[in-house]
Scaffold this motif. Structure first.
Motif, PDB file in Angstrom:
ATOM      1  N   ASP A 113     -74.934  58.602   9.707  1.00 50.10           N
ATOM      2  CA  ASP A 113     -75.325  57.706  10.797  1.00 50.10           C
ATOM      3  C   ASP A 113     -76.649  58.135  11.420  1.00 50.10           C
ATOM      4  O   ASP A 113     -77.473  57.300  11.788  1.00 50.10           O
ATOM      5  CB  ASP A 113     -74.227  57.668  11.865  1.00 50.10           C
ATOM      6  CG  ASP A 113     -72.968  56.970  11.388  1.00 50.10           C
ATOM      7  OD1 ASP A 113     -73.056  56.182  10.417  1.00 50.10           O
ATOM      8  OD2 ASP A 113     -71.893  57.213  11.974  1.00 50.10           O
ATOM      9  N   GLU A 114     -76.842  59.444  11.526  1.00 46.65           N
ATOM     10  CA  GLU A 114     -78.087  59.955  12.120  1.00 46.65           C
ATOM     11  C   GLU A 114     -79.294  59.594  11.256  1.00 46.65           C
ATOM     12  O   GLU A 114     -80.339  59.172  11.774  1.00 46.65           O
ATOM     13  CB  GLU A 114     -77.994  61.483  12.286  1.00 46.65           C
ATOM     14  CG  GLU A 114     -79.098  62.092  13.118  1.00 46.65           C
ATOM     15  CD  GLU A 114     -79.096  61.624  14.563  1.00 46.65           C
ATOM     16  OE1 GLU A 114     -80.197  61.607  15.159  1.00 46.65           O
ATOM     17  OE2 GLU A 114     -78.018  61.270  15.092  1.00 46.65           O
ATOM     18  N   ARG A 115     -79.152  59.732   9.969  1.00 45.37           N
ATOM     19  CA  ARG A 115     -80.258  59.399   9.070  1.00 45.37           C
ATOM     20  C   ARG A 115     -80.527  57.906   9.020  1.00 45.37           C
ATOM     21  O   ARG A 115     -81.659  57.472   8.803  1.00 45.37           O
ATOM     22  CB  ARG A 115     -79.974  59.959   7.673  1.00 45.37           C
ATOM     23  CG  ARG A 115     -80.080  61.478   7.613  1.00 45.37           C
ATOM     24  CD  ARG A 115     -79.593  62.052   6.295  1.00 45.37           C
ATOM     25  NE  ARG A 115     -79.735  63.508   6.273  1.00 45.37           N
ATOM     26  CZ  ARG A 115     -79.248  64.292   5.324  1.00 45.37           C
ATOM     27  NH1 ARG A 115     -78.565  63.764   4.303  1.00 45.37           N
ATOM     28  NH2 ARG A 115     -79.426  65.608   5.386  1.00 45.37           N
ATOM     29  N   ARG A 116     -79.479  57.106   9.201  1.00 40.76           N
ATOM     30  CA  ARG A 116     -79.653  55.646   9.212  1.00 40.76           C
ATOM     31  C   ARG A 116     -80.564  55.183  10.349  1.00 40.76           C
ATOM     32  O   ARG A 116     -81.123  54.088  10.297  1.00 40.76           O
ATOM     33  CB  ARG A 116     -78.295  54.952   9.341  1.00 40.76           C
ATOM     34  CG  ARG A 116     -77.464  54.921   8.067  1.00 40.76           C
ATOM     35  CD  ARG A 116     -76.205  54.123   8.302  1.00 40.76           C
ATOM     36  NE  ARG A 116     -75.277  54.158   7.200  1.00 40.76           N
ATOM     37  CZ  ARG A 116     -75.336  53.389   6.132  1.00 40.76           C
ATOM     38  NH1 ARG A 116     -76.319  52.503   6.011  1.00 40.76           N
ATOM     39  NH2 ARG A 116     -74.432  53.483   5.172  1.00 40.76           N
ATOM     40  N   LYS A 117     -80.714  55.996  11.378  1.00 38.07           N
ATOM     41  CA  LYS A 117     -81.611  55.642  12.478  1.00 38.07           C
ATOM     42  C   LYS A 117     -83.071  55.681  12.046  1.00 38.07           C
ATOM     43  O   LYS A 117     -83.911  55.001  12.607  1.00 38.07           O
ATOM     44  CB  LYS A 117     -81.398  56.601  13.659  1.00 38.07           C
ATOM     45  CG  LYS A 117     -80.022  56.528  14.299  1.00 38.07           C
ATOM     46  CD  LYS A 117     -79.866  57.592  15.378  1.00 38.07           C
ATOM     47  CE  LYS A 117     -78.470  57.585  15.989  1.00 38.07           C
ATOM     48  NZ  LYS A 117     -78.297  58.682  16.991  1.00 38.07           N
ATOM     49  N   GLN A 118     -83.365  56.487  11.034  1.00 34.41           N
ATOM     50  CA  GLN A 118     -84.733  56.669  10.560  1.00 34.41           C
ATOM     51  C   GLN A 118     -85.075  55.843   9.335  1.00 34.41           C
ATOM     52  O   GLN A 118     -86.231  55.498   9.113  1.00 34.41           O
ATOM     53  CB  GLN A 118     -84.974  58.137  10.188  1.00 34.41           C
ATOM     54  CG  GLN A 118     -85.164  59.086  11.343  1.00 34.41           C
ATOM     55  CD  GLN A 118     -85.548  60.461  10.826  1.00 34.41           C
ATOM     56  OE1 GLN A 118     -84.743  61.160  10.228  1.00 34.41           O
ATOM     57  NE2 GLN A 118     -86.787  60.843  11.058  1.00 34.41           N
ATOM     58  N   MET A 119     -84.074  55.547   8.517  1.00 33.30           N
ATOM     59  CA  MET A 119     -84.337  54.916   7.226  1.00 33.30           C
ATOM     60  C   MET A 119     -83.160  54.037   6.821  1.00 33.30           C
ATOM     61  O   MET A 119     -82.094  54.096   7.424  1.00 33.30           O
ATOM     62  CB  MET A 119     -84.574  55.996   6.165  1.00 33.30           C
ATOM     63  CG  MET A 119     -83.385  56.905   5.937  1.00 33.30           C
ATOM     64  SD  MET A 119     -83.812  58.518   5.236  1.00 33.30           S
ATOM     65  CE  MET A 119     -84.403  59.364   6.726  1.00 33.30           C
ATOM     66  N   ASP A 120     -83.369  53.225   5.801  1.00 29.66           N
ATOM     67  CA  ASP A 120     -82.303  52.398   5.251  1.00 29.66           C
ATOM     68  C   ASP A 120     -81.872  52.967   3.901  1.00 29.66           C
ATOM     69  O   ASP A 120     -82.699  53.503   3.153  1.00 29.66           O
ATOM     70  CB  ASP A 120     -82.780  50.953   5.081  1.00 29.66           C
ATOM     71  CG  ASP A 120     -82.971  50.255   6.416  1.00 29.66           C
ATOM     72  OD1 ASP A 120     -82.275  50.626   7.381  1.00 29.66           O
ATOM     73  OD2 ASP A 120     -83.821  49.349   6.497  1.00 29.66           O
ATOM     74  N   PHE A 121     -80.577  52.814   3.603  1.00 30.36           N
ATOM     75  CA  PHE A 121     -80.021  53.374   2.377  1.00 30.36           C
ATOM     76  C   PHE A 121     -79.492  52.292   1.446  1.00 30.36           C
ATOM     77  O   PHE A 121     -78.978  51.265   1.899  1.00 30.36           O
ATOM     78  CB  PHE A 121     -78.872  54.333   2.699  1.00 30.36           C
ATOM     79  CG  PHE A 121     -79.319  55.679   3.210  1.00 30.36           C
ATOM     80  CD1 PHE A 121     -79.728  56.672   2.334  1.00 30.36           C
ATOM     81  CD2 PHE A 121     -79.328  55.945   4.570  1.00 30.36           C
ATOM     82  CE1 PHE A 121     -80.130  57.908   2.803  1.00 30.36           C
ATOM     83  CE2 PHE A 121     -79.728  57.182   5.051  1.00 30.36           C
ATOM     84  CZ  PHE A 121     -80.133  58.179   4.161  1.00 30.36           C
TER      85      PHE A 121
END
Length: 268
Positions: A113-121
């Protein structure tokens, strides 16, 4: 022809040659993507930390290879896009995407969830979990046993995060390394008591280094993790192409063939 005209003609030929030469080369777009002479075919720049075998590593000729690389090449082929790979240290890999130096990331990146704030997967392409590595004579039987030990992790990974949760973010007993293989080498040398990292990398190291005399410890408290291919936040067009490619290689057996090459047949 006068000297003045001759000089002018020579200058014209040289400048024309330079122009033709420049037109024949690939150029860099503002996003960092290489483009052909007509600017119509982007070559997406893929960042991957080639120190995480078997997912990504450097060959003897300094080429990036591994499971993730083969997956990305297959995805790109199905998606109809061109890619080139650049070895990118994991510690700064996310910033390289956000700042536009990379268009795509594939590097055993767990979707959080934290990484989703910066990028899309993309759609997940690999299931993993954390695994503990210890010497064969270690008394460690579960994750909680590591509380009073020196533990090696790779900086900025989910292994780093779970160990922080157990031992504290600023605990000096948590030893951080640029790559998991470096942490495993330190474990082999006795510099740390254990290493926590993704299961695929830990198993690969122990399998290929039997003289290191290491074993693994699984813990049910480690949640399942899923790797995804990352693109810049909001790059919906590129993400759609990648998802199309991921779905296609799963559907036609390409993914299973790549998986078997690195990990053996998948368990049903």
């Amino acid at each position: 022809m006068s000297m003045k005209r001759r000089a002018f003609a020579l200058a014209l030929v040289v400048s024309s040659g330079l122009l033709l030469s420049a037109c024949g080369k690939k150029e860099e777009s503002a996003s960092g993507r290489s483009v052909g002479p007509d600017g119509s075919q982007p070559v997406y720049v893929v960042g991957s930390d080639a120190a995480y075998a078997p997912f990504e590593y450097e060959t003897d000729t300094r080429q990036i290879a591994g499971f993730d690389i083969d997956v990305m090449k297959a995805v790109a082929d199905k998606a109809g896009i061109a890619v080139r790979f650049i070895n990118t240290p994991f510690e700064g890999i996310f910033n390289s995407l956000v700042q536009g130096d990379r268009d795509i990331l594939i590097s055993a990146i767990t979707i959080t969830d934290e990484r989703r704030k910066q990028m899309d997967f993309s759609t997940p392409y690999f299931e993993a979990s954390q695994l503990i590595a210890v010497p064969v004579n270690s008394t460690v039987q579960k994750f909680d046993d590591l509380k009073s030990m020196k533990v090696g992790v790779q900086t900025a990974t989910t292994g780093d995060e779970v160990v922080q949760q157990l031992m504290g973010k600023n605990n000096p007993a948590v030893k951080r390394f640029e790559g998991t293989p470096l942490a495993m080498k330190e474990l082999e040398a006795g510099g740390v008591d254990a290493v926590v990292a993704d299961n695929g990398v830990v198993v690969n190291f122990i399998t290929n280094n039997p003289d290191a005399k290491l074993r693994t410890v699984a813990d049910s408290s480690f949640p399942k993790e899923y790797y995804g291919i990352a693109v810049r936040k909001g790059d919906a067009e590129l993400l759609a192409k990648i998802n199309k490619g991921v779905d296609a290689i799963k559907a036609d057996g390409t993914y299973d063939a790549i998986y078997e090459r690195y990990f053996g047949k998948k368990k049903s």
